[in-house]
Design an enzyme around this catalytic site. Structure first.
Site, PDB file in Angstrom:
ATOM      1  N   ASP A 140       2.736 -21.689  67.232  1.00  9.36           N
ATOM      2  CA  ASP A 140       1.498 -22.175  67.269  1.00  9.36           C
ATOM      3  C   ASP A 140       1.763 -22.477  65.446  1.00  9.36           C
ATOM      4  O   ASP A 140       1.093 -22.244  65.306  1.00  9.36           O
ATOM      5  CB  ASP A 140       0.271 -22.157  67.506  1.00  9.36           C
ATOM      6  CG  ASP A 140      -0.756 -22.759  67.809  1.00  9.36           C
ATOM      7  OD1 ASP A 140      -0.231 -23.698  66.817  1.00  9.36           O
ATOM      8  OD2 ASP A 140      -1.265 -23.655  68.594  1.00  9.36           O
ATOM      9  N   HIS A 141       2.915 -24.389  65.266  1.00  9.33           N
ATOM     10  CA  HIS A 141       2.578 -24.558  63.890  1.00  9.33           C
ATOM     11  C   HIS A 141       1.432 -24.388  63.423  1.00  9.33           C
ATOM     12  O   HIS A 141       1.339 -24.447  62.140  1.00  9.33           O
ATOM     13  CB  HIS A 141       3.604 -25.779  63.791  1.00  9.33           C
ATOM     14  CG  HIS A 141       2.669 -27.107  64.378  1.00  9.33           C
ATOM     15  ND1 HIS A 141       2.826 -27.541  65.284  1.00  9.33           N
ATOM     16  CD2 HIS A 141       2.577 -27.517  63.426  1.00  9.33           C
ATOM     17  CE1 HIS A 141       2.480 -28.564  65.363  1.00  9.33           C
ATOM     18  NE2 HIS A 141       2.391 -28.895  64.007  1.00  9.33           N
ATOM     19  N   HIS A 160      -3.156 -25.615  70.322  1.00  7.12           N
ATOM     20  CA  HIS A 160      -3.213 -25.867  68.607  1.00  7.12           C
ATOM     21  C   HIS A 160      -5.684 -25.198  68.369  1.00  7.12           C
ATOM     22  O   HIS A 160      -5.668 -24.665  67.482  1.00  7.12           O
ATOM     23  CB  HIS A 160      -2.993 -26.898  68.132  1.00  7.12           C
ATOM     24  CG  HIS A 160      -1.857 -27.200  68.293  1.00  7.12           C
ATOM     25  ND1 HIS A 160      -0.675 -26.243  68.310  1.00  7.12           N
ATOM     26  CD2 HIS A 160      -0.294 -27.949  68.200  1.00  7.12           C
ATOM     27  CE1 HIS A 160       0.757 -26.926  68.060  1.00  7.12           C
ATOM     28  NE2 HIS A 160       0.050 -28.154  68.184  1.00  7.12           N
TER      29      HIS A 160
HETATM   30  O1  LIG Z   1       2.467 -29.854  68.470  1.00  8.08           O
HETATM   31  C1  LIG Z   1       2.334 -31.083  68.529  1.00  8.08           C
HETATM   32  O2  LIG Z   1       2.050 -31.256  67.266  1.00  8.08           O
HETATM   33  C2  LIG Z   1       1.986 -32.728  66.649  1.00  8.08           C
HETATM   34  C3  LIG Z   1       0.555 -32.975  65.454  1.00  8.08           C
HETATM   35  O3  LIG Z   1       1.650 -31.358  64.217  1.00  8.08           O
HETATM   36  P1  LIG Z   1       0.929 -32.373  63.209  1.00  8.08           P
HETATM   37  O4  LIG Z   1       1.031 -30.907  62.048  1.00  8.08           O
HETATM   38  O5  LIG Z   1       1.431 -33.364  62.821  1.00  8.08           O
HETATM   39  O6  LIG Z   1      -0.581 -31.999  62.880  1.00  8.08           O
HETATM   40  C4  LIG Z   1       1.731 -33.860  67.983  1.00  8.08           C
HETATM   41  O7  LIG Z   1       1.650 -35.038  67.387  1.00  8.08           O
HETATM   42  C5  LIG Z   1       2.668 -33.453  69.076  1.00  8.08           C
HETATM   43  O8  LIG Z   1       3.088 -34.620  69.648  1.00  8.08           O
HETATM   44  C6  LIG Z   1       2.517 -31.461  69.441  1.00  8.08           C
HETATM   45  O9  LIG Z   1       3.464 -31.715  70.324  1.00  8.08           O
END
Ligand SMILES: O=C1O[C@H](COP(=O)(O)O)[C@@H](O)[C@H](O)[C@H]1O
Ligand code: NDP
Length: 493
Positions: A175-176, A238
């Site tokens: 989960d980045h 997230h």
């Molecule tokens: O996991 C996801 O995250 C992105 C947003 O990530 P961020 O690090 O740029 O805040 C989101 O745009 C995408 O739809 C989603 O799959």
């Protein structure tokens, strides 16, 4: 220095080029990966080693200090044309992996990164076992990308499939957001400051507001997104992960053995809303055409690969409750959406107003955690207004920096891969967390699919449907954060 062969499935894809190669390069520059590592990239297209090396060099061109440094790094990369459905290809992969283990003296340590569509995950891990690529020698770790299933049932099936080859301690579900600097910083804010530690509970906190706003639309991911929607794309993973860090009890130590059970406890204590509560407490929205920064944007239903009659939500908002002693009845409001006014990821913790001796109502203390595009904290406190008379005004103690300007804030993927190399599962989603979050999300999705909560439309460039604002008013509060332009339009700035 880690000794390892890393195999990337989906080596020609977007994620590999944009995130994985730059992250591996940063680990190389910092000496965590040095002589004893090799990377096998696999995908169907018939690339040569030379071509693959060039792809890697291009992906890291803005990070390398010299061309020699870039080509030395890329020389550790090997390409294997491979269709993950074809068993015969795994035999070749096994041979290459064993050769590289010898050449680079990696002690047979292995990491497998599945950077491809989730429908292939089970097939790949089955073959890794049947063809003895996973052979019990050295450490063997599996990194998988989101989404982890599309509902509880598919998540269970996927988990069952993976567990035939890897046990839970070997599975790293990315989960980045858990690799982001300021998300990890929540632990420090909560548990390294006496100022906050003792007031982090229902007695002192009025409500918590989580905003994950994006100004981008669905870009070229319409096909995926239209089947998913904001709730599954951003909330199931997230937002609920971040909520679990905000709401957890103090762990006995900062180790995965102590932290993870506390996070799991929060997710298992989430109040599951009934039909009526879903209708009243959750908002689903979809963007229509509109303007952001003087640029026109089309409606969601006009985006490529999106069904023109789609009812998929590009915005989700609502309130969660965590039924623990610490946070019972404290609202955790959230909102996330595409094509909102601007990119802004932040958390506001709004403290309760105490009875005061000044005979006037005071503004609450608010702790804001800025996650992106700037990183930092601010704390709203009350002070004396400068002047002869005595009146109170709120002031902001603000510490912020621009992560890009700083340049050395490690990418989320770099930190997470570093954790995998060290076998540290703290910043990854455990199966019990995934299960608990799907149980809740499935309930809301089920109700939304029956159209019981009407879809609200919002213009691109706004902060979502008005119902999302009305929701907070029902709880006698407001969204604390609005972009500057929102205030300007209302003549408040
Ligand atoms: O996991 C996801 O995250 C992105 C947003 O990530 P961020 O690090 O740029 O805040 C989101 O745009 C995408 O739809 C989603 O799959
Ligand atoms: N891109 C991103 O920013 C993010 C991606 N993710 C997730 O990461 C994963 C990968 O995403 P992304 O890189 O964008 O996807 P891409 O579509 O860009 O890449 C898919 C990769 O899979 C390979 N592939 C497809 N079918 C096969 C097959 N049968 N056998 C072998 N290889 C195959 C493709 O190569 P080839 O065609 O040559 O076979 C390609 O390398 C997904 O699960 C996605 O949800 C998660 C968060 C962010």
């Amino acid at each position: 220095m880690t000794k390892v062969v890393i195999t990337i499935f989906g080596a020609s894809g977007d994620l590999a080029k944009r995130k994985l190669y730059p992250s591996l390069f940063r680990l190389y520059k910092s000496g965590i990966l040095a002589e004893n590592f090799a990377v096998i990239g696999t995908a169907r297209r018939p690339w040569t080693k030379d071509f693959f090396e060039q792809v890697v060099i291009d992906a890291i061109s803005n990070l390398a200090t010299t061309p020699t440094q870039a080509s030395e790094f890329a020389s550790h990369f090997y390409y294997q044309s491979h269709d993950v459905q074809d068993v015969a290809h795994y035999a070749t992969l096994k041979t290459l992996q064993d050769e590289l283990a010898e050449t680079y003296k990696t002690e047979h340590n292995k990491v497998f990164f599945l950077a491809m569509a989730p429908e292939f995950f089970g097939t790949i891990t089955d073959h890794l076992k049947s063809e003895q690529i996973v052979d019990g020698q050295g450490f063997e770790r599996l990194i998988i990308e989101k989404p982890f299933g599309t509902d509880l049932e598919t998540a269970k099936q996927l988990n069952q499939a993976l567990s035939e080859t890897f046990d839970e301690s070997q599975i790293f579900r990315i989960d980045h957001y858990l690799g982001k600097e300021m998300i990890q910083n929540i632990f420090a804010v909560r548990f390294a400051n006496i100022l906050f530690e003792h007031v982090w509970n229902r007695e002192f906190i009025d409500n918590i507001q989580i905003t994950f706003a994006e100004s981008i639309g669905v870009e070229d991911r319409g096909g995926y997104y239209d089947q998913s929607g904001a709730l599954k794309d951003m909330v199931q993973n997230h937002i609920l992960q971040v909520l679990s860090i905000l709401a957890m009890d103090k762990p006995a130590s900062f180790s995965s053995e102590d932290v993870l059970p506390e996070k799991i406890k929060v997710l298992q204590s989430l109040r599951v809303p009934d039909e009526q509560a879903i209708t009243e407490n959750f908002v689903r929205g979809q963007y229509q055409s509109g303007r952001i920064n003087n640029q026109d944007f089309q409606a969601y239903t006009d985006e490529p690969s999106v069904n023109p009659l789609s009812k998929t939500e590009t915005f989700a908002s609502g309130v969660f409750f965590v039924d623990t002693e610490r946070f019972k009845d404290v609202p955790f409001f959230f909102r996330t959406g595409k094509r909102l006014t601007e990119k802004g990821t932040r958390i506001n913790i709004i403290f309760k107003n105490n009875a005061n001796i000044f005979g006037e109502s005071l503004k609450p203390n608010i702790l804001t955690i800025y996650i992106q595009p700037t990183e930092g904290f601010s704390l709203q406190v009350n002070g004396k207004e400068v002047g002869k008379t005595f009146s109170i005004e709120p002031v902001k103690l603000d510490f912020r920096h621009d992560a890009d300007a700083l340049g050395n804030s490690p990418e989320a993927y770099e930190k997470l891969i570093y954790d995998v190399l060290n076998g540290d599962v703290t910043n990854f989603s455990r199966w019990q967390e995934v299960k608990a979050s799907w149980e809740l999300i499935d309930k809301i999705v089920g109700s939304w699919q029956l159209d019981k909560t009407p879809l609200q439309y919002y213009p691109a460039g706004s902060m979502g449907p008005t119902k999302s604002f009305a929701l907070l008013e029902k709880y006698d509060t407001n969204w604390i954060w609005q972009p500057d332009i929102w205030y300007k339009e209302r003549g408040l700035l």
